[in-house]
Design a protein around this motif. Sequence first.
Motif, PDB file in Angstrom:
ATOM      1  N   ASP A  42       0.850  -1.195   0.000  1.00 13.54           N
ATOM      2  CA  ASP A  42       0.000   0.000   0.000  1.00 13.54           C
ATOM      3  C   ASP A  42       0.882   1.241   0.000  1.00 13.54           C
ATOM      4  OD1 ASP A  42       0.758   0.439   2.691  1.00 13.54           O
ATOM      5  OD2 ASP A  42      -1.086  -0.466   3.489  1.00 13.54           O
ATOM      6  N   VAL A  43       0.238   2.395  -0.154  1.00 15.75           N
ATOM      7  CA  VAL A  43       0.990   3.647  -0.279  1.00 15.75           C
ATOM      8  C   VAL A  43       0.654   4.558   0.899  1.00 15.75           C
ATOM      9  CG1 VAL A  43       1.368   5.720  -1.665  1.00 15.75           C
ATOM     10  CG2 VAL A  43       1.110   3.498  -2.787  1.00 15.75           C
ATOM     11  N   THR A  44       1.685   5.025   1.572  1.00 15.79           N
ATOM     12  CA  THR A  44       1.529   6.002   2.652  1.00 15.79           C
ATOM     13  C   THR A  44       1.854   7.382   2.083  1.00 15.79           C
ATOM     14  OG1 THR A  44       2.165   4.377   4.317  1.00 15.79           O
ATOM     15  CG2 THR A  44       2.391   6.705   4.923  1.00 15.79           C
ATOM     16  N   PRO A  45       0.873   8.289   2.069  1.00 22.66           N
ATOM     17  CA  PRO A  45       1.161   9.629   1.546  1.00 22.66           C
ATOM     18  C   PRO A  45       2.254  10.322   2.365  1.00 22.66           C
ATOM     19  CG  PRO A  45      -1.214   9.274   1.749  1.00 22.66           C
ATOM     20  CD  PRO A  45      -0.547   8.127   2.450  1.00 22.66           C
ATOM     21  N   ALA A  46       3.035  11.139   1.685  1.00 30.25           N
ATOM     22  CA  ALA A  46       4.209  11.775   2.304  1.00 30.25           C
ATOM     23  C   ALA A  46       3.865  12.531   3.590  1.00 30.25           C
ATOM     24  CB  ALA A  46       4.853  12.724   1.288  1.00 30.25           C
ATOM     25  N   ARG A  47       2.633  13.073   3.675  1.00 31.29           N
ATOM     26  CA  ARG A  47       2.312  13.904   4.849  1.00 31.29           C
ATOM     27  C   ARG A  47       2.293  13.107   6.151  1.00 31.29           C
ATOM     28  NH1 ARG A  47      -2.158  13.245   1.873  1.00 31.29           N
ATOM     29  NH2 ARG A  47      -4.061  12.400   2.800  1.00 31.29           N
ATOM     30  N   TYR A  48       2.239  11.790   6.069  1.00 27.85           N
ATOM     31  CA  TYR A  48       2.245  10.972   7.295  1.00 27.85           C
ATOM     32  C   TYR A  48       3.644  10.474   7.656  1.00 27.85           C
ATOM     33  CZ  TYR A  48      -2.766  11.024   6.547  1.00 27.85           C
ATOM     34  OH  TYR A  48      -4.061  11.431   6.358  1.00 27.85           O
ATOM     35  N   VAL A  49       4.636  10.865   6.868  1.00 20.01           N
ATOM     36  CA  VAL A  49       6.009  10.375   7.086  1.00 20.01           C
ATOM     37  C   VAL A  49       6.823  11.466   7.796  1.00 20.01           C
ATOM     38  CG1 VAL A  49       8.116   9.587   5.933  1.00 20.01           C
ATOM     39  CG2 VAL A  49       5.863   8.915   5.036  1.00 20.01           C
ATOM     40  N   THR A  50       7.365  11.150   8.952  1.00 23.80           N
ATOM     41  CA  THR A  50       8.156  12.131   9.715  1.00 23.80           C
ATOM     42  C   THR A  50       9.469  12.425   9.002  1.00 23.80           C
ATOM     43  OG1 THR A  50       7.234  11.189  11.724  1.00 23.80           O
ATOM     44  CG2 THR A  50       9.161  12.610  11.992  1.00 23.80           C
ATOM     45  N   GLY A  51      10.097  11.382   8.466  1.00 25.49           N
ATOM     46  CA  GLY A  51      11.371  11.594   7.788  1.00 25.49           C
ATOM     47  C   GLY A  51      11.789  10.377   6.993  1.00 25.49           C
ATOM     48  N   LEU A  52      12.597  10.625   5.966  1.00 23.54           N
ATOM     49  CA  LEU A  52      13.177   9.547   5.157  1.00 23.54           C
ATOM     50  C   LEU A  52      14.637   9.403   5.581  1.00 23.54           C
ATOM     51  CD1 LEU A  52      11.776  10.669   1.665  1.00 23.54           C
ATOM     52  CD2 LEU A  52      10.845   8.886   3.168  1.00 23.54           C
TER      53      LEU A  52
ATOM     54  N   CYS B  22      15.918  13.271   5.610  1.00 26.06           N
ATOM     55  CA  CYS B  22      15.238  14.453   5.064  1.00 26.06           C
ATOM     56  C   CYS B  22      13.739  14.319   5.238  1.00 26.06           C
ATOM     57  CB  CYS B  22      15.592  14.663   3.593  1.00 26.06           C
ATOM     58  SG  CYS B  22      14.864  13.464   2.462  1.00 26.06           S
ATOM     59  N   GLU B  23      13.045  15.444   5.073  1.00 27.68           N
ATOM     60  CA  GLU B  23      11.587  15.397   5.082  1.00 27.68           C
ATOM     61  C   GLU B  23      11.120  14.687   3.821  1.00 27.68           C
ATOM     62  OE1 GLU B  23      10.080  19.355   5.417  1.00 27.68           O
ATOM     63  OE2 GLU B  23      10.849  19.594   7.458  1.00 27.68           O
ATOM     64  N   ALA B  24       9.888  14.166   3.891  1.00 22.24           N
ATOM     65  CA  ALA B  24       9.342  13.434   2.745  1.00 22.24           C
ATOM     66  C   ALA B  24       8.696  14.416   1.771  1.00 22.24           C
ATOM     67  CB  ALA B  24       8.345  12.384   3.229  1.00 22.24           C
ATOM     68  N   ASN B  25       9.524  15.134   1.043  1.00 22.38           N
ATOM     69  CA  ASN B  25       8.996  15.986  -0.030  1.00 22.38           C
ATOM     70  C   ASN B  25      10.082  16.178  -1.093  1.00 22.38           C
ATOM     71  OD1 ASN B  25      10.643  18.387   0.576  1.00 22.38           O
ATOM     72  ND2 ASN B  25       9.353  18.565   2.413  1.00 22.38           N
ATOM     73  N   ARG B  26       9.657  16.689  -2.235  1.00 26.01           N
ATOM     74  CA  ARG B  26      10.539  16.795  -3.400  1.00 26.01           C
ATOM     75  C   ARG B  26      11.748  17.688  -3.127  1.00 26.01           C
ATOM     76  NH1 ARG B  26      11.136  19.648  -8.178  1.00 26.01           N
ATOM     77  NH2 ARG B  26      11.407  18.332 -10.021  1.00 26.01           N
ATOM     78  N   THR B  27      11.498  18.829  -2.499  1.00 23.77           N
ATOM     79  CA  THR B  27      12.590  19.783  -2.264  1.00 23.77           C
ATOM     80  C   THR B  27      13.659  19.157  -1.369  1.00 23.77           C
ATOM     81  OG1 THR B  27      10.923  21.506  -2.350  1.00 23.77           O
ATOM     82  CG2 THR B  27      13.075  22.138  -1.469  1.00 23.77           C
ATOM     83  N   ALA B  28      13.204  18.495  -0.309  1.00 24.60           N
ATOM     84  CA  ALA B  28      14.163  17.911   0.636  1.00 24.60           C
ATOM     85  C   ALA B  28      14.922  16.741  -0.006  1.00 24.60           C
ATOM     86  CB  ALA B  28      13.423  17.443   1.886  1.00 24.60           C
ATOM     87  N   LEU B  29      14.208  15.942  -0.794  1.00 22.45           N
ATOM     88  CA  LEU B  29      14.883  14.822  -1.463  1.00 22.45           C
ATOM     89  C   LEU B  29      15.923  15.330  -2.459  1.00 22.45           C
ATOM     90  CD1 LEU B  29      12.062  12.175  -2.049  1.00 22.45           C
ATOM     91  CD2 LEU B  29      14.295  11.726  -1.012  1.00 22.45           C
TER      92      LEU B  29
END
Length: 366
Positions: A329-339, A346-353
């Motif tokens: 299943d897929v967990t949307p990025a907003r529920y992820v504290t960090g990668l 980093c945060e789970a978003n494009r800019t941080a990645l």
Amino acid sequence: MKINGRPYRTIWRDGDAIQVIDQTRLPFAFAEVTLRTAADAGEAIKTMIVRGAPLIGATAAYGVALAMKADPSDSYLADASEMLRATRPTAVNLAWALTEMRQTLQLVAPENRAAAAFQKAAEICDADVASCAAIGDYGHGIIRRLWEGKGKPARLNILTHCNAGWLACVDWGTALAPIYKAHDAGIPVHVWVDETRPRNQGASLTAYELGAHGVPHTVIADNTGGHLMQRGQVDMAIVGSDRTTATGDVCNKVGTYLKALAAHAHDVPFYVALPSSTIDWSLADGRLIPIEERSADELTHMVGRGADGKLHKVQVVPDGSPGLNVAFDVTPARYVTGLITERGVCEANRTALLALYPEQARGAAE
Ligand code: MRU
């Protein structure tokens, strides 16, 4: 990691063949399987003798090497790659490893391809080990700060889902690497291990790994995590990933999403550990990730050891009841504290990645 005192990787070369550990027989038997052809490698991936995103990629890479030993022609390289690519659809490490192999081998004359392919596959394995070790170091830092911030409690409870340990990779693991490093450094971690129905990767593989390394753990039914979080008995969650989008949506073993929702509701930090080979830079939306659907038989039946010491398969639903076996299943990025990646957290978003992987800026989906 060590099994009975002997250091093991999950995949290694033995002359012209490849050895892997048969994960369908764990935790009751530790057996090796020999892969001699690309078809053997494909079958091992399909039947989940090997599983876990990084290990699927490593096995596919060696599958190409076995193919090149049999026939180094351009057409066989293409055919074997396509056969291997079709074995399982969700973990992007598979396609990533095949692309790496293809890009290397198309520059090599056919007579030299087998040697080059074995060498490239070995490099992919070594790079995975280095990535997982680095993920372990960064993740250990997070665990240490959390433990110290809570006043160094006598037990720090970490929940994990599926198996994202060394068995899922070449060594160390992704989600479990930080746990091994924290445990080895003296932090009193205790792991809640989701059983991970229907195939029970948590109960069979994660519990096996943690036990072999001496990490305190308790297996829980998949539905127990919410209750434990509600009671303050989960300090953090760490899971792995089979494919993470350029925007930080995380695809992982089915059931991960529900744990992320529960963690969000109870302010429990929810981390995802992954090497960059798991990032699909071409996707900006997790709903576009192909989700594997496996045989309902894995759900309607269970395999376990009986009192006679033998493995038995038993039916657990009424005759004729159909089952739906969605594997991820897929967990949307907003529920992820960090990668937690091999280059840092980093945060789970494009800019941080992209701040961690600037070389991907040109092709990363928006
Ligand atoms: O179906 P599996 O057992 O291959 O699924 C494995 C997982 O979902 C793992 O969590 C994932 O591959 C991360 S592995 C480091």
